[in-house]
Design an enzyme around this catalytic site. Structure first.
Site, short mmCIF file in Angstrom:
data_model
loop_
_atom_site.label_atom_id
_atom_site.label_comp_id
_atom_site.label_asym_id
_atom_site.label_seq_id
_atom_site.Cartn_x
_atom_site.Cartn_y
_atom_site.Cartn_z
N LYS A 185 0.83 -1.21 0.00
CA LYS A 185 0.00 0.00 0.00
C LYS A 185 0.86 1.25 0.00
O LYS A 185 0.62 2.19 -0.75
CB LYS A 185 -0.94 -0.02 1.21
N GLU A 191 9.52 -5.81 4.71
CA GLU A 191 9.67 -7.19 4.24
C GLU A 191 9.44 -7.29 2.74
O GLU A 191 10.17 -7.96 2.02
CB GLU A 191 8.68 -8.11 4.98
N GLY A 244 -5.53 -2.87 3.92
CA GLY A 244 -4.78 -4.02 3.39
C GLY A 244 -5.53 -5.33 3.46
O GLY A 244 -5.56 -6.09 2.48
N ARG A 245 -6.15 -5.62 4.59
CA ARG A 245 -6.82 -6.92 4.74
C ARG A 245 -8.17 -6.96 4.02
O ARG A 245 -8.84 -7.98 4.03
CB ARG A 245 -6.96 -7.28 6.21
N GLU A 330 -6.87 -9.01 13.47
CA GLU A 330 -6.29 -7.69 13.27
C GLU A 330 -7.37 -6.61 13.32
O GLU A 330 -7.12 -5.50 13.76
CB GLU A 330 -5.53 -7.62 11.94
N HIS A 361 -8.28 -35.91 12.95
CA HIS A 361 -7.27 -36.80 13.51
C HIS A 361 -6.17 -36.03 14.25
O HIS A 361 -5.13 -36.59 14.56
CB HIS A 361 -6.65 -37.65 12.40
N LYS A 472 7.58 -3.65 14.98
CA LYS A 472 8.26 -3.21 13.76
C LYS A 472 9.13 -1.99 14.03
O LYS A 472 10.25 -1.87 13.50
CB LYS A 472 7.22 -2.89 12.67
#
Length: 500
Positions: A185, A191, A244-245, A330, A361, A472
């Protein structure tokens, strides 16, 4: 009113799930809702008519209708950052000016895709999409879920800054036939930009002419992308008001639109828009995202459940739990209200889950016989995603439905307590006609609006995420200034691992 509503619900008689259909023969019609190609079944939860009435009163007291209208009007519902949250506009539902801008940017994206398909960027057989968080989780889910419909390119989506992730992603890719999509964005995400720089170096070392010419920037900060080296014609912007999400509907969805084809991406948007209209126009008592939020609030705030589990009985939806972890935690993992006051009671539970039948399982032992009550959500599709023997899909669905029944009914065993099942454990089932672009779009839109409805009921802002910033910030300070002023444990770890 909010606290008193929760207290009133807690004071109501709590039904035993194994008897709810006996005491209320109309329960199935009351707590099952079909919307398009999706059937929502809350009948195996502790929700009752009386609890519904109290929750509806809570929604009214919280101004749900007005806040929903504000969301679609493009008002600054993200009050801490003074922004709108205009992801519905990307699907054609919202402020007319924002809808028009979204359509224009989608046309720009389609034009670039047409150019790529026509060979304007040379040979393209592989797509390397680099992003993190919502810039990666959404596209990754879409491509993985719909690849059976015919993915036209090899797609690798990288988010982790661990170089191992990038190495594995490009293994087998021809750098001369690879297109790099950099999704950020701000176009400053640490990263993402480090991974992007390494991908460019990979191309340079392979002798690719003009590697920056093979980069597509997906960003709300075009100037930053140009500064980094991307040509303006290869920049696909999206609005600053799209979080963003919530961004897979914007140019962040570029790798899915390219790999799956524009028709599939458009169907995804149309499915989401249909759910937008349902959420915006349906009365509260017949509103799927709001009713789902009532169930969430019942277990988190009335019964104190600290987690909720989601199991997709369909391999195509294997990445859905990971996607929802970010969307829900978030958004609603907050401790203050919209005005900064301490929140009343718990907020978002921990979202976790997996894929059936694998999870049976692994973790279902805890769900059936553990001491921690966990509401469960099952998701399945009537139509399979494969052409193998129908016995595969029949076994899958039988297991899905059996687990919900077993959680509800339980089984007594006075002679051998280790083989006793207490039952009375809630589950919701979401049944799709099929996993298609349209139904997947509707499903993801449902979860977005459910998250928003939960936030309204709790009085919090679901659209900021300041909680991710402190770590961060400290990481940046270590890189810039070295380890100073930290606790002895952190100092020792840095010294041992980084040699400082």
């Amino acid at each position: 009113m909010p606290n008193s509503a929760i207290a009133a619900i807690a004071a109501l008689p709590q039904p035993e799930l194994k008897t709810v259909f006996d005491t209320d023969p109309d329960r199935l019609s009351k707590f099952v809702l079909a919307q398009g190609a999706i059937r929502f079944d809350w009948s195996k939860t502790h929700l009752t008519d009386a609890a519904m009435d109290e929750f509806l009163a809570l929604a009214d007291a919280r101004g749900f209708a007005a806040q929903r209208d504000a969301l679609f009007a493009g008002a600054a519902v993200n009050n801490t950052e003074g922004r709108a949250a205009e992801h519905p506009a990307e699907r054609g539902e919202g402020n007319p000016e924002s809808v028009a801008r979204a359509k224009m940017l989608h046309s720009r994206m389609r034009g670039l895709i047409d150019a790529i398909e026509a060979g304007a960027l040379g040979d393209v057989r592989h797509i390397l999409h680099i992003g993190i968080g919502g810039s990666a989780l959404g596209p990754k889910l879409i491509v993985d879920a719909l690849d059976g419909d015919g993915v036209r390119y090899d797609v690798a989506i990288v988010s982790n800054v661990d170089g191992t992730a990038l190495e594995r992603a490009i293994e087998g890719f021809d750098p001369h036939a690879t297109l790099i999509a950099v999704a950020s964005k701000t176009f400053t995400t640490t990263e993402t930009m480090l991974n992007a720089a390494s991908a460019i170096n990979w191309m340079v070392e392979a002798g690719v002419d003009d590697p920056y010419g093979r980069v597509i920037a997906l960003t709300a900060a075009p100037d930053k992308a140009i500064e980094w080296g991307v040509d303006e014609t290869r920049i696909l912007p999206f609005s600053e008001s799209v979080g963003g999400r919530y961004s897979l509907w914007s140019s962040i969805g570029f790798p899915a639109a390219l790999a799956l084809g524009w028709d599939a991406f458009e169907s995804l948007l149309e499915g989401a828009a249909a759910m937008d209209r349902h959420f915006r126009l349906s009365p509260p008592a017949q509103n799927a995202p709001l009713i789902a939020a009532f169930v969430d609030q019942y277990y988190a705030r009335v019964m104190g459940c600290q987690s909720r589990a989601l199991f997709a009985y369909d391999e195509r939806l294997a990445l859905l739990p990971s996607y929802l972890q970010q969307l829900e935690m978030e958004s609603n993992g907050k401790s203050v209200t919209r005005d900064g006051s301490p929140v009343e009671g718990p907020t978002a539970p921990i979202t976790w889950g997996g894929v059936g039948t694998d999870a049976q399982h692994a973790v279902f032992q805890l769900l059936h016989q553990g001491t921690v009550l966990t509401p469960v959500e099952f998701i399945a599709s009537i139509e399979p995603g494969h052409a193998l023997d129908p016995a595969h899909h029949r076994a899958l669905l039988v297991n899905c439905f059996a687990q919900g029944a077993a959680l509800m009914q339980g089984r007594a065993n006075d002679s051998d307590p280790a083989r006793a099942y207490p039952g009375n454990r809630p589950s919701t089932t979401i049944l799709l006609d099929d996993v298609t672009p349209e139904t997947l779009g509707a499903l993801l839109s449902f979860y977005e609006h459910r998250t928003f409805a939960n936030a309204v009921l709790m009085g919090i802002n679901p659209f900021d995420q300041f909680g991710v910033e402190l770590g961060k910030e400290i990481a940046r300070s270590i890189e810039a200034d070295g380890p100073r002023g930290f606790d002895p444990s952190t100092m020792a770890l840095i010294d041992l691992a980084l040699g400082r």
